[in-house]
Design a protein around this motif. Sequence first.
Motif, PDB file in Angstrom:
ATOM      1  N   SER A  20      22.020   8.274  45.176  1.00  0.00           N
ATOM      2  CA  SER A  20      20.632   8.656  44.882  1.00  0.00           C
ATOM      3  C   SER A  20      19.975   9.265  46.124  1.00  0.00           C
ATOM      4  O   SER A  20      19.207  10.221  46.019  1.00  0.00           O
ATOM      5  CB  SER A  20      19.836   7.463  44.371  1.00  0.00           C
ATOM      6  OG  SER A  20      19.690   6.485  45.373  1.00  0.00           O
ATOM      7  N   TYR A  21      20.300   8.750  47.290  1.00  0.00           N
ATOM      8  CA  TYR A  21      19.780   9.292  48.539  1.00  0.00           C
ATOM      9  C   TYR A  21      20.336  10.698  48.778  1.00  0.00           C
ATOM     10  O   TYR A  21      19.609  11.606  49.184  1.00  0.00           O
ATOM     11  CB  TYR A  21      20.151   8.359  49.693  1.00  0.00           C
ATOM     12  CG  TYR A  21      19.363   8.577  50.954  1.00  0.00           C
ATOM     13  CD1 TYR A  21      18.154   7.922  51.138  1.00  0.00           C
ATOM     14  CD2 TYR A  21      19.814   9.423  51.953  1.00  0.00           C
ATOM     15  CE1 TYR A  21      17.419   8.099  52.296  1.00  0.00           C
ATOM     16  CE2 TYR A  21      19.088   9.610  53.099  1.00  0.00           C
ATOM     17  CZ  TYR A  21      17.892   8.941  53.277  1.00  0.00           C
ATOM     18  OH  TYR A  21      17.164   9.135  54.416  1.00  0.00           O
ATOM     19  N   ASP A  22      21.616  10.870  48.503  1.00  0.00           N
ATOM     20  CA  ASP A  22      22.235  12.189  48.673  1.00  0.00           C
ATOM     21  C   ASP A  22      21.610  13.233  47.757  1.00  0.00           C
ATOM     22  O   ASP A  22      21.434  14.379  48.154  1.00  0.00           O
ATOM     23  CB  ASP A  22      23.742  12.124  48.411  1.00  0.00           C
ATOM     24  CG  ASP A  22      24.512  11.526  49.572  1.00  0.00           C
ATOM     25  OD1 ASP A  22      23.932  11.368  50.660  1.00  0.00           O
ATOM     26  OD2 ASP A  22      25.707  11.208  49.370  1.00  0.00           O
TER      27      ASP A  22
ATOM     28  N   ILE B  72      12.219  11.011  49.403  1.00  0.00           N
ATOM     29  CA  ILE B  72      13.092  10.397  50.408  1.00  0.00           C
ATOM     30  C   ILE B  72      12.357   9.257  51.107  1.00  0.00           C
ATOM     31  O   ILE B  72      12.949   8.213  51.394  1.00  0.00           O
ATOM     32  CB  ILE B  72      13.607  11.457  51.399  1.00  0.00           C
ATOM     33  CG1 ILE B  72      14.498  12.460  50.664  1.00  0.00           C
ATOM     34  CG2 ILE B  72      14.381  10.796  52.538  1.00  0.00           C
ATOM     35  CD1 ILE B  72      14.859  13.677  51.463  1.00  0.00           C
TER      36      ILE B  72
ATOM     37  N   LEU C 163      12.621   6.270  48.927  1.00  0.00           N
ATOM     38  CA  LEU C 163      13.956   5.671  49.042  1.00  0.00           C
ATOM     39  C   LEU C 163      14.105   4.923  50.358  1.00  0.00           C
ATOM     40  O   LEU C 163      14.726   3.858  50.416  1.00  0.00           O
ATOM     41  CB  LEU C 163      15.035   6.749  48.920  1.00  0.00           C
ATOM     42  CG  LEU C 163      15.255   7.309  47.522  1.00  0.00           C
ATOM     43  CD1 LEU C 163      16.138   8.551  47.581  1.00  0.00           C
ATOM     44  CD2 LEU C 163      15.881   6.258  46.624  1.00  0.00           C
ATOM     45  N   GLU C 164      13.538   5.487  51.418  1.00  0.00           N
ATOM     46  CA  GLU C 164      13.594   4.828  52.722  1.00  0.00           C
ATOM     47  C   GLU C 164      12.869   3.489  52.702  1.00  0.00           C
ATOM     48  O   GLU C 164      13.348   2.510  53.259  1.00  0.00           O
ATOM     49  CB  GLU C 164      12.980   5.725  53.803  1.00  0.00           C
ATOM     50  CG  GLU C 164      13.896   6.783  54.338  1.00  0.00           C
ATOM     51  CD  GLU C 164      15.090   6.207  55.078  1.00  0.00           C
ATOM     52  OE1 GLU C 164      14.991   5.147  55.719  1.00  0.00           O
ATOM     53  OE2 GLU C 164      16.153   6.834  54.999  1.00  0.00           O
TER      54      GLU C 164
ATOM     55  N   HIS D 229      15.194   1.242  50.403  1.00  0.00           N
ATOM     56  CA  HIS D 229      16.597   0.993  50.749  1.00  0.00           C
ATOM     57  C   HIS D 229      16.978   1.419  52.168  1.00  0.00           C
ATOM     58  O   HIS D 229      18.163   1.473  52.484  1.00  0.00           O
ATOM     59  CB  HIS D 229      17.522   1.730  49.769  1.00  0.00           C
ATOM     60  CG  HIS D 229      17.237   1.452  48.344  1.00  0.00           C
ATOM     61  ND1 HIS D 229      17.431   0.223  47.764  1.00  0.00           N
ATOM     62  CD2 HIS D 229      16.743   2.248  47.354  1.00  0.00           C
ATOM     63  CE1 HIS D 229      17.086   0.278  46.494  1.00  0.00           C
ATOM     64  NE2 HIS D 229      16.663   1.487  46.222  1.00  0.00           N
ATOM     65  N   GLY D 230      16.021   1.758  52.996  1.00  0.00           N
ATOM     66  CA  GLY D 230      16.337   2.269  54.328  1.00  0.00           C
ATOM     67  C   GLY D 230      17.140   1.313  55.177  1.00  0.00           C
ATOM     68  O   GLY D 230      18.052   1.711  55.900  1.00  0.00           O
TER      69      GLY D 230
ATOM     70  N   THR E  35      19.464   4.537  57.403  1.00  0.00           N
ATOM     71  CA  THR E  35      19.183   5.963  57.523  1.00  0.00           C
ATOM     72  C   THR E  35      17.799   6.249  58.097  1.00  0.00           C
ATOM     73  O   THR E  35      17.442   7.410  58.274  1.00  0.00           O
ATOM     74  CB  THR E  35      19.269   6.632  56.136  1.00  0.00           C
ATOM     75  OG1 THR E  35      18.399   5.924  55.233  1.00  0.00           O
ATOM     76  CG2 THR E  35      20.678   6.613  55.598  1.00  0.00           C
TER      77      THR E  35
ATOM     78  N   TRP F 215      16.337   9.880  59.342  1.00  0.00           N
ATOM     79  CA  TRP F 215      15.367  10.532  58.474  1.00  0.00           C
ATOM     80  C   TRP F 215      14.075  10.808  59.225  1.00  0.00           C
ATOM     81  O   TRP F 215      13.475  11.868  59.058  1.00  0.00           O
ATOM     82  CB  TRP F 215      15.104   9.702  57.225  1.00  0.00           C
ATOM     83  CG  TRP F 215      13.898  10.170  56.473  1.00  0.00           C
ATOM     84  CD1 TRP F 215      12.775   9.473  56.209  1.00  0.00           C
ATOM     85  CD2 TRP F 215      13.682  11.477  55.911  1.00  0.00           C
ATOM     86  NE1 TRP F 215      11.878  10.247  55.521  1.00  0.00           N
ATOM     87  CE2 TRP F 215      12.406  11.493  55.324  1.00  0.00           C
ATOM     88  CE3 TRP F 215      14.439  12.641  55.856  1.00  0.00           C
ATOM     89  CZ2 TRP F 215      11.873  12.604  54.686  1.00  0.00           C
ATOM     90  CZ3 TRP F 215      13.904  13.756  55.219  1.00  0.00           C
ATOM     91  CH2 TRP F 215      12.643  13.728  54.647  1.00  0.00           C
TER      92      TRP F 215
END
Length: 154
Positions: free
Chosen positions: A58-60, A105, A108-109, A112-113, A118, A122
Motif C-alpha cells: 500500500s505504501y509502494d 503518504i 500511511l506514515e 504504519h511509519g 520509512t 519520507w
Amino acid sequence: MGAILSPAMAVMKRLRFGGKFALISAVFVLPIVFLLWLLVSNMNAEIAFAQKERLGVSYDRAMLSLLQHMQQHRGMASGLLNGDGSFAPRLEAMEAKIAKDAEAIDALEREHGEVLATTVRWNAIKKNLLGVRGNFNGMTPPQSFAAHTAITQS
C-alpha cells in the motif's frame, strides 16, 4: 549394555501399568509438543512478515503515484520555464495531485511509519518536494529538471 539400561529397567519395574503408560506417553508426546510449538512460532513469524509486506504494498502504491506525478510535473515545469505558458494551469492541477499524494503518504506514515521504518526517508523526500513545488519558477530549466530528478531518484 545392561549397565546403561539398568536405571530405566529399575524404574519400569517399580511402576504399575498406569505409570508405565504415562511415562512412555510422555516420552513420545513431549517431542511432538515441542515440534508443534516450533511450527506455530514459525507460522506466526511468517504471518507477521506477510502483514508487513501488505503494508509495504500500500505504501509502494502511494509512492508510485507520487513518483508518476512528479515526473509529469517535471515535464510541465520544463515546458513552462522554456516559455510555454499553456502549462501553468496544468501545473497547478498537477501540484494539487502531488499534494494529495503527499497527504496519503503522510496518513500511511502516521499509521504504519514505525512498522515500515520509512519516516526519516519520507521526511527528507517531503522536504525536497516542498522546496521544488513552490520554487521551481525561480529556477532555470536545467536546475528545475535536476531538482525534480533528485526527488524521483530518492
